[in-house]
Motif scaffolding. Sequence first.
Motif, PDB file in Angstrom:
ATOM      1  N   ILE A  89     101.670  18.275  -3.353  1.00 34.84           N
ATOM      2  CA  ILE A  89     100.740  18.622  -2.283  1.00 34.84           C
ATOM      3  C   ILE A  89     100.269  20.043  -2.556  1.00 34.84           C
ATOM      4  N   LEU A  94      98.589  22.322   2.209  1.00 32.49           N
ATOM      5  CA  LEU A  94      99.696  22.893   2.970  1.00 32.49           C
ATOM      6  C   LEU A  94      99.201  23.918   3.983  1.00 32.49           C
ATOM      7  N   ILE A 138     105.947  16.884   6.857  1.00 33.46           N
ATOM      8  CA  ILE A 138     105.952  16.708   5.399  1.00 33.46           C
ATOM      9  C   ILE A 138     107.405  16.633   4.941  1.00 33.46           C
ATOM     10  N   GLN A 145     106.388  12.964  -2.284  1.00 29.07           N
ATOM     11  CA  GLN A 145     106.384  13.539  -0.953  1.00 29.07           C
ATOM     12  C   GLN A 145     105.648  12.622   0.015  1.00 29.07           C
ATOM     13  N   ILE A 147     103.534  12.562   3.847  1.00 26.20           N
ATOM     14  CA  ILE A 147     102.913  13.203   5.009  1.00 26.20           C
ATOM     15  C   ILE A 147     102.884  12.162   6.124  1.00 26.20           C
TER      16      ILE A 147
END
Length: 220
Positions: A89, A94, A138, A145, A147
Amino acid sequence: MSRPDATASAALDQDFIRPGFFVFLDIVGDPVRCTTLGVDITITGSGIAEIDGFLFAGISSDFVDISPVRMKEGGSEQVTAKLSGLRDIDNDTLNTLGNSANWQGREALLWRMIRDGNGTQQGAIQHYYTGTMTSVRISGDPAGQTIEVAIESYLAALAAPSNRTYLDQEKYDSGDLSARAAIAIANGNSANPLTSNTATPGMIPNLRGINGFTFGGLLK
């Protein structure tokens, strides 16, 4: 929430369908439009302002999870939109998500497209949920990852805490000094809130109570 038209309803009676879902998250400076169809697609002629002419990024349903919409008294339960399998990300994303003003309380829209077993669209795209984004989380590990966006119905959003308290009673009834008395008691002060006369802490006489029991002790 719109209902499926006649063509879509007929397709729903089939043994096998392949629905596609579309999501729009109104994030300031970086609106998100994606679909579970697995290919990028720009739709025209749907009659939906938030869809027509916009590119929806095609992401496999293996990486997008939209929770079911369950209705209850006062609105629907919380809906979550989860984007997973992300290798990285970037800092811009972010920073955008880190500022809650960019997304909190802003609109989230969900639509679905009914398709037959061959992947051919059946009927019009249906809007089935409108809500507002309330939180973003997150998480992940070195492999990828995730979200996750929490979405509440507008009724739930309107039911935010009022921050009112019974300690405000004196604002509405000047003779109601119960709040002052409650605060004084909590602070160990036995002052009369009306006269400010303070009793001296100490022993109180034994008082005959209910059914012959006796009460007495120190005032704290």
